[in-house]
Design an enzyme around this catalytic site. Structure first.
Site, PDB file in Angstrom:
ATOM      1  N   ASP A   1      -9.954  42.333  33.661  1.00  0.00           N
ATOM      2  CA  ASP A   1      -8.526  42.557  33.852  1.00  0.00           C
ATOM      3  C   ASP A   1      -8.247  43.048  35.265  1.00  0.00           C
ATOM      4  O   ASP A   1      -8.478  44.212  35.595  1.00  0.00           O
ATOM      5  CB  ASP A   1      -8.041  43.591  32.832  1.00  0.00           C
TER       6      ASP A   1
ATOM      7  N   ASP B   1      -3.434  37.499  38.081  1.00  0.00           N
ATOM      8  CA  ASP B   1      -3.917  38.354  37.011  1.00  0.00           C
ATOM      9  C   ASP B   1      -4.896  37.602  36.116  1.00  0.00           C
ATOM     10  O   ASP B   1      -4.580  36.531  35.611  1.00  0.00           O
ATOM     11  CB  ASP B   1      -2.732  38.860  36.185  1.00  0.00           C
TER      12      ASP B   1
END
Length: 395
Positions: free
Chosen positions: A56, A271
């Site tokens: 992440d 992301d």
């Protein structure tokens, strides 16, 4: 997949080491649909206990489920057992790492007096609560000669965990800009990842502290674009997105649509934890309308909604032509292959092909679906992001 990406967007809107590598692979299928996260495989403790953490780049805390785990999501790989590690130790609430948590307090009762207790909550309802600890992490050595161990890395031992966790993950590995992230704690100058196809199962490597040779097994030109500093959000990696082309037409989207505002809102991030790319409503509508006009197929009303998901009905097992999709960044152009923005599936009525892009709020998110078979290098010192098409399973 669309719903999970939208929830992820809501989550983001809220809130010197040895060169090492870790294996990363796509999450498994759930009810016939691929889980749109990539899992990093490493180990914590002495002796090492394996964990599987979502890679992440939009957050910084590294955490995994820990025993006794009164409230945890069930996984085949059980919670970490700190009592089995000879190198495990809890961190006091006076530690600098504890100070870098958004919400923390001094634990008492069973967790011990002055233990750093954290709460990490997200706008999508996901939450982890536990204590901040430190232990030895074990990675694969970047040169392939064995393993690399790094002592005293801080991580969250999650005891109460709930929310949108549906893959085989045991927690999350924060790769963002914050002090608690894995790259920050390893004090590396750079890291890179190369995601294999989300619908497959082949693994690839995440390299930490070893400049990647982007020209190896590359199938295109290496391009670079600056990482934009957003001092209101020190965790995510912001880019300067300038525009979008569909087919041969550069869409009339003002650059300000994708730009950071003075108050720190808006902007464009890349992301690894979001599946589909998410665009602001006005930009999405122009992309939606351009595809509707250029794709010579009927819109599939059963799977499409007016401004959130666009699908077309196609003859069974057909793969019709679709217009090109190009993202224009400052100094770089990302010409996406079809498989990075369209996906096909079959339902009772035939075949459907869908655009893997969502409508969202003012934050633009470049998701991992658009990063498949793209070798991406984060230069943390030079504040640059470089990328090149590659066969990630061969790296």
């Amino acid at each position: 997949m669309a719903a999970r990406s939208e929830a992820r967007a809501a989550r983001l809107l809220s809130a010197s080491g040895r060169a090492t590598s870790a294996r990363v692979d796509p999450g498994p299928y759930t009810n016939g649909v691929p889980d749109t996260e990539y899992l990093v495989h490493l180990a914590i403790g002495t002796p090492p206990q394996p964990v599987q953490l979502i890679l992440d780049t939009g957050s910084d805390l590294v955490w995994t489920q820990c025993r006794p785990c009164p409230v945890c999501f069930s996984r085949a790989l059980g919670p970490l057992d700190p009592s089995n590690s000879s190198t495990f130790h809890v961190l006091p609430c006076s530690s600098p790492m504890c100070d870098n948590l958004t919400w923390s307090s001094c634990g008492k009762q069973n967790w011990g007096n002055q233990t750093c207790v954290y709460v990490y909550a997200y706008a999508d309802g996901s939450i982890t609560t536990g204590h901040l600890d430190a232990d030895t992490f074990t990675f694969a050595a970047a040169d392939g000669t064995g393993q690399a161990t790094v002592p005293d890395l801080a991580f969250g031992c999650g005891l109460f965990n709930n929310g949108i966790f549906t893959s085989n993950e045991t927690g999350i590995a924060g790769f963002g800009r914050g002090v608690l992230s894995l790259p920050s704690q390893l004090k590396v100058d750079n890291f890179s990842h190369c995601f294999t196809a989300i619908t497959g199962s082949e693994p690839s490597s995440v390299l930490l502290g070893l400049p990647a040779n982007l020209y190896s097994d590359a199938s295109g030109e290496v391009q670079s674009t600056p990482l934009v500093q957003n001092f209101s959000s020190l965790k995510a990696y912001y880019l300067s997105l300038k525009g979008i082309t569909v087919g041969s037409t550069r869409l009339p989207i003002p650059e300000s649509t994708f730009a950071l505002k003075q108050d720190g809102t808006g902007g464009t991030i890349i992301d690894s934890g979001t599946g589909m790319t998410t665009l602001p409503q006005d930009a999405y509508k122009l992309v939606h309308d351009a595809f509707t006009a250029q794709v010579r197929l009927p819109v599939d009303n059963a799977t499409s909604s007016s401004l959130s998901q666009l699908c077309f009905s196609v003859p069974r097992r057909a793969k019709p032509d679709v217009p090109k999709l190009v993202l224009h960044f400052e100094g770089a152009t990302l010409d996406l292959p079809r498989e990075n923005y369209m996906f096909e599936f079959e339902d009772a009525g035939g075949s459907v092909t869908c655009l893997a892009i969502n409508a969202g709020d003012d934050l633009t998110i470049i998701g991992n679906y658009q990063q498949q078979n793209l070798h991406v290098l984060y230069d943390l010192v030079g504040n640059m992001l470089s990328f090149v098409p590659a066969q990630c399973n061969r790296l």
